[in-house]
Design a protein around this motif. Structure first.
Motif, short mmCIF file in Angstrom:
data_model
loop_
_atom_site.label_atom_id
_atom_site.label_comp_id
_atom_site.label_asym_id
_atom_site.label_seq_id
_atom_site.Cartn_x
_atom_site.Cartn_y
_atom_site.Cartn_z
N THR A 268 10.19 5.37 -52.91
CA THR A 268 10.37 6.73 -52.40
C THR A 268 11.64 7.35 -52.96
O THR A 268 11.67 8.53 -53.35
CB THR A 268 10.43 6.72 -50.86
OG1 THR A 268 9.21 6.19 -50.36
CG2 THR A 268 10.65 8.11 -50.31
N ASP B 286 3.70 10.49 -52.33
CA ASP B 286 4.33 9.27 -51.82
C ASP B 286 3.37 8.61 -50.84
O ASP B 286 3.23 9.06 -49.71
CB ASP B 286 5.65 9.63 -51.13
CG ASP B 286 6.44 8.38 -50.76
OD1 ASP B 286 5.98 7.27 -51.09
OD2 ASP B 286 7.51 8.54 -50.14
N GLU B 287 2.70 7.55 -51.32
CA GLU B 287 1.70 6.84 -50.51
C GLU B 287 0.80 7.81 -49.76
O GLU B 287 0.78 7.83 -48.54
CB GLU B 287 2.42 5.91 -49.53
CG GLU B 287 3.37 5.02 -50.29
CD GLU B 287 3.69 3.75 -49.54
OE1 GLU B 287 2.87 3.35 -48.69
OE2 GLU B 287 4.72 3.15 -49.83
MG LIG Z 1 8.61 4.81 -49.20
#
Ligand SMILES: [Mg+2]
Ligand SMILES: Nc1ncnc2c1ncn2[C@@H]1O[C@H](COP(=O)(O)OP(=O)(O)OP(=O)(O)O)[C@@H](O)[C@H]1O
Lengths: 826, 231
Positions: free
Chosen positions: B52, B171-172
């Protein structure tokens, strides 16, 4: 106990939260403001009682037209009270060719027990007691009238006495009228000269002083026995009555100040509690999800709040006592010459009230917090929306009402304040809803940057409305404190201008008027005003003789037996207001009378009723044409009954003159009273001085409290606003991620807070002006009082700008730090 | 796929250090990579490895402690936050693991945000289109709280591409979703990559998702595990 430990731990962990600090500061402010004022008020009250004792010359007493039985003195001594006896009578004093009627006080050497007897001799002044046998004190007017000086001899009651000193000030029972120049002589001398025997015109007085409990005991004992013929008890309460009116208004100022500060604190508490509740929601949801019972959640919340509140309240008590002591020393010492101790109870009461405010204003959001469902763990946003109608939010309103009721001390003050605040709340909410609706309407077509702010406001309609309302209420309190209260105080001060008439002349005859007026003008007297004065009796109402009428009011009987003072004028006198009917005017077709409200109530009179007066040989039938509200504290000559000049001027009458004469004319006035032997000259300078002193001193104390609570209030309000500004930070951070420019964020925030500021500024200015106008007339009895509109408008504008700047300040952090950190913080 | 000479996104020897409660903490050290226009690029690694953080740096949400990052030819570390915000608005779209929708706004208003920031007049129409494209045309008046996790993420995707960014950072995006919903969301992202040639930079745990990308890197404790895999 476990709960308490947990609560303390929670508090320690959460102490860094701005909203908890705001809660604490607001509570502190409420307790301090309420405490300072309650302490000061109770102290001034005590001081006033003490100063009444100073006026009397003792703590209590008995006066009668004949010598007083020994039993009263014996009983006082048995209770270890100090006792003094005195007598007052008129007597003509002679010095060579000159003679002058004097008011003589014959006193023993213990007199006075309270207060000061101020004497002057050979250029220096001393505090003394009753004169030694063979000596006498004369006041300045007497010395001038008789052409004497200290050290010379004067003949009083057939005795040659040496003038030991000039009488400057004596405890005179708070008498308004000093008809004649005064003298103080020895009681034994007076007795020896036969001045006090049967048939003399002497009034006798016995005064006692000592421990309050003993004095009360003596008074109770005296009341339990039948008083001697014509005797009456002298108490501080009665004497104090005259200062009451002045003090009542001062008290109203103080209470208003404290009340507004407490309400301000309440607003801040409500905002902070709301914010705290929002912050705690996920945590409570988690606790609930982990199986904590609702009761325990509530218990924990209450215990945390208590752990915060109790020490704060105690700190508040200490601060309040400190500030009250400081204010007393700075402003109060000259008000009362008797030392008083710092009372503790009022401050403790204030602490209790502060806690009630905290509980009342913080309860609704926190109680709702306990209702957070465990499932909210999954969807935090679910519980965020507010209920539209929530009866729990009546609680702060009720607490506010209770506070207003208990603190205002007068139903009128309470009513006006409550109505004004309610009005402001409603107007603010409506205005907010209207503007938000408008914002939503124009947002799509607005400048893109503006659109963002407008849309942000409009979308959070409920929250924005609450915020605008709270801000408006807070601002009203601030504006009332900062702008209206000082204006009221000034208005009051101006009511007793430096040239308020300080002399009255009674018993002036018709043919003396022109000459007397000319003499006064030569002396430099100003504000000369003459009113006719006839003495008469009320004989019948609507044709029924008064002795055959039955009145419910016991005062009525008294007034029927009395000689009434009647006057007439074509124009409504100042400090009078017609509240029913029409003002008589100079030339009504039939005889008319204007009555004051007390007479209306006492005799149950109404417009159109007929009253018959016997004046000397003549009678007059007059119809009640109007009812007047009279301000009896105005120090002007006022009458319960005013007739019309066209029909009354034929009645036998004398004239009553009032005028202002600067000090230092004693000699000329003495000559005047010799030239007009029938005239009684009355000096009210001393009383005027005393009231001016009270206004000045209390004004000083009020300003002190005012400045202090103003500062604290502004701080708390700013803190509350800042907390709510923080709420927008996450949103701003996200917008930043999406590439919002600094200018866009600023403009959005500025537009959002400008709108809030506009609503708050507008409604609060209107509210403060309205409440000020109403309070000024109804509670503080300032005729024609206008709240200062320009400063109000200015202050409102300024606060709107400040609100906007505070909002802008909230965006600073967002535009400076990287959005990554802000997103992580969430 | 032809490879232009200049990469759209390039990181050179990037490191990130923060000062935490326990002193200095190196989150990233010596990371270099390049992503070309139209690529789909995966960043994989264990939890806490710095994915991240790296994504945030690449997107210009934060600045590296050392090293340099170029996005569309601009050196991010040389720009101030204001200039980076400007660049983000023109070039970048975001999809977060935890959606980050504004709860007070409806789905449509959330999607409108990037367009409103640009001051476009057709914001509402375009937002509507974008929502239709992610299959949520019928839910545009709903608030995030009234949508499921997958639906919220689809709204977030609509918001991320509605203004036509060059690079989309995710992000994911499927981390909070079940497998099927996750696949649906991933399909949307890859369709964008394919149909609009939007460059996709994806952080994920999910090996199958990573495998759908044209290239990728793995992070281990803040360092690249292996040189970038060739497509
Ligand atoms: Mg993360
Ligand atoms: N501002 C910061 N202060 C301190 N430590 C930080 C900060 N930002 C990140 N970290 C730490 O840096 C490391 C990497 O964080 P990052 O969020 O990038 O990991 P990640 O690979 O995305 O993990 P996950 O897969 O769990 O999301 C973590 O150990 C994190 O605690």
């Amino acid at each position: 106990m476990k709960l308490l430990r947990l609560a303390l731990r929670t508090l320690r962990r959460e102490w860094h939260l701005a909203e908890l600090r705001t809660l604490a500061a607001s509570l502190l402010l409420a307790v301090v403001a309420l405490g300072v004022v309650a302490t000061l008020a109770s102290r001034v009250e005590r001081g006033l009682l003490a100063s009444a004792a100073e006026l009397i010359g003792g703590d209590a007493g008995l006066s009668a037209p004949q010598a007083l039985p020994q039993a009263y003195a014996d009983e006082a001594r048995r209770r270890e009270l100090a006792v003094t006896r005195s007598a007052r009578f008129p007597s003509v004093a002679f010095a060579g060719e000159r003679g002058q009627l004097l008011d003589v006080d014959a006193v023993d050497r213990a007199w006075p027990l309270r207060g000061v007897l101020e004497l002057a001799a050979h250029g220096s002044s001393t505090i003394g007691h009753g004169p030694a046998p063979g000596t006498v004190y004369l006041d300045h007017r007497a010395l001038v009238a008789l052409g004497l000086a200290v050290g010379q001899r004067v003949q009083v009651g057939g005795q040659q006495l040496t003038i030991a000193a000039e009488l400057v000030r004596e405890p005179d029972g708070g008498e308004l009228v000093a008809m004649a120049p005064r003298a103080v002589m020895n009681l034994a001398d007076a007795q020896r000269a036969g001045l006090l025997g049967v048939g003399s015109r002497a009034g006798h007085q016995l005064l006692v002083a000592g421990a309050p409990a003993a004095v009360d005991g003596w008074l109770a004992w005296a009341k339990a026995h039948p008083l001697p013929q014509g005797a009456r008890l002298v108490t501080t309460e009665q004497t104090q009555e005259r200062m009451r009116s002045a003090f009542d208004r001062a008290g109203a100022f103080l209470r208003l100040t404290a009340l507004l500060s407490a309400l301000l604190a309440g607003v801040a508490i409500a905002l902070a509690a709301q914010r705290y509740a929002r912050r705690k929601t996920p945590e409570i949801a988690l606790l609930r999800a982990l199986g904590t019972a609702r009761g325990r959640v509530i218990g924990l919340l209450v215990a945390t709040l208590a752990a915060l509140a109790v020490p704060m309240a105690l700190l508040g008590v200490l601060l309040a006592l400190g500030v009250a002591e400081g204010a007393w020393r700075l402003a109060g010492t000259q008000l009362v010459h008797v030392p008083t101790t710092l009372p503790l109870l009022p401050a403790l009461g204030a602490a209790a009230m502060g806690l009630a405010v905290l509980a009342g204003f913080a309860l609704p959001p926190l109680a709702r917090l306990a209702e957070v469902p465990p499932v909210a763990v999954f969807r935090a946003s679910m519980v965020r929306r507010m209920r539209r109608v929530d009866t729990l939010y009546l609680v702060p309103a009720l607490v506010a009402l209770a506070l207003i009721w208990s603190q205002s001390g007068s139903a009128k003050l309470a009513g006006i304040l409550a109505a004004s605040l309610l009005g402001v709340a409603v107007v603010a909410a409506l205005l907010a809803l209207l503007l938000l609706w408008l914002a939503r309407r124009i947002a799509p077509g607005a400048h893109p940057a503006l659109r963002l702010g407008l849309a942000a406001l409009a979308r959070r309609r409920a929250l924005s409305t609450v915020q605008a309302t709270a801000l408006s209420l807070g601002l009203v309190a601030l504006l009332l404190l900062a702008v209206v209260a000082p204006a009221l105080l000034d208005g009051w001060r101006r009511e007793l201008p430096a040239d308020t008439p300080n002399w009255f002349a009674l018993n002036l005859q018709d043919d003396q008027r022109a000459d007397f007026t000319q003499r006064l003008q030569q002396l430099g007297a100003r504000e000369l005003n003459m009113l006719p004065l006839a003495m008469g009796k009320l004989t019948s109402i609507n044709g029924t003789p008064v002795d055959r009428l039955h009145f419910a009011d016991p005062r009525a009987k008294d007034w029927v037996d009395r000689q009434l003072r009647l006057s007439w004028t074509g124009t409504l006198p100042p400090s009078n207001r017609v509240i029913a009917g029409q003002w008589v005017g100079a030339q009504p077709p039939r005889a008319e009378v204007s009555i004051d409200t007390m007479w209306r109530d006492m005799f149950g009179l109404k417009l159109g009723d007929r009253m018959r007066f016997d004046v000397g040989e003549g009678t007059l039938d007059a119809t009640v044409a109007s009812v007047r509200q009279v301000d009896w504290s105005s120090f002007r000559v006022n009458f319960f009954l005013l007739l019309d000049p066209a029909h009354a001027s034929g009645l036998p009458h004398t004239w009553l003159a009032s005028f202002y004469l600067p000090r230092g004319h004693a000699e000329a006035l003495a000559q005047l009273s010799r030239d007009y032997g029938n005239l009684s000259l009355v000096d009210v300078d001393a009383l005027l001085d005393r009231v001016r002193e009270i206004v000045g001193q209390v004004g000083g104390a009020v300003r002190w409290v005012l400045a202090f609570s103003l500062l604290a209030g502004a701080l708390v309000l700013a803190a509350a606003l800042a907390t709510s500004a923080a709420e927008r930070r996450h949103e701003a951070a996200l917008l930043r991620t999406l590439g919002a420019r600094r200018g866009q964020l600023r403009l959005a925030a500025a537009c959002e807070f400008a709108l809030l500021g506009l609503i708050a500024g507008l409604t609060s200015a209107l509210g403060a002006a309205g409440a000020g106008w109403w309070l000024g007339r109804a509670v503080f009895r300032l005729d024609g009082f206008m709240p200062p509109l320009a400063p109000l408008a200015g202050a409102a504008l300024l606060s709107a700008v400040v609100i906007m700047l505070l909002g802008l300040a909230g965006t600073r952090r967002v535009t400076r730090t990287s959005p990554m950190r802000l997103l992580r913080e969430q | 796929m032809s490879e232009p000479s200049q990469p759209l996104l390039e990181a050179r020897d990037v490191s990130k250090t923060v000062r935490g409660p326990e002193g200095r903490l190196d989150i990233l050290a010596g990371v270099s990579l390049a992503v070309h226009a139209g690529e789909s690029f995966a960043i994989v690694g264990a939890s806490g490895s710095g994915k991240t953080t790296l994504l945030g740096l690449l997107a210009g949400l934060d600045v590296p402690s050392a090293g340099s990052i170029h996005l569309g030819g601009h050196a991010l570390e040389a720009m101030d936050e204001e200039a980076r915000a400007d660049l983000r608005r023109r070039m970048v779209g975001f999809v977060f693991q935890s959606f980050h929708l504004l709860p007070a706004l409806t789905a449509e208003e959330n999607v409108m945000l990037p367009l409103e920031l640009e001051g476009r007049d057709d914001a509402r129409a375009r937002a509507h289109e974008a929502l239709e494209a992610v299959g949520l045309g019928a839910r545009r008046r709903h608030h995030p709280a009234q949508l499921s996790g997958g639906e919220q993420q689809r709204v977030a995707i609509a918001r991320a591409y509605v203004h036509g960014p060059h690079v989309l950072f995710a992000d994911e995006p499927t981390g909070n979703l079940d497998q099927r919903t996750g696949r649906h969301v991933a399909d949307l992202l890859f369709a964008l990559n394919r149909d609009h040639r939007t460059t996709l930079v994806l952080v994920t745990h999910d090996a199958t998702l990573a495998a759908r990308c044209s290239r990728g890197v793995e992070l281990i404790e803040g360092r690249l595990a292996a040189p970038a895999v060739a497509p």
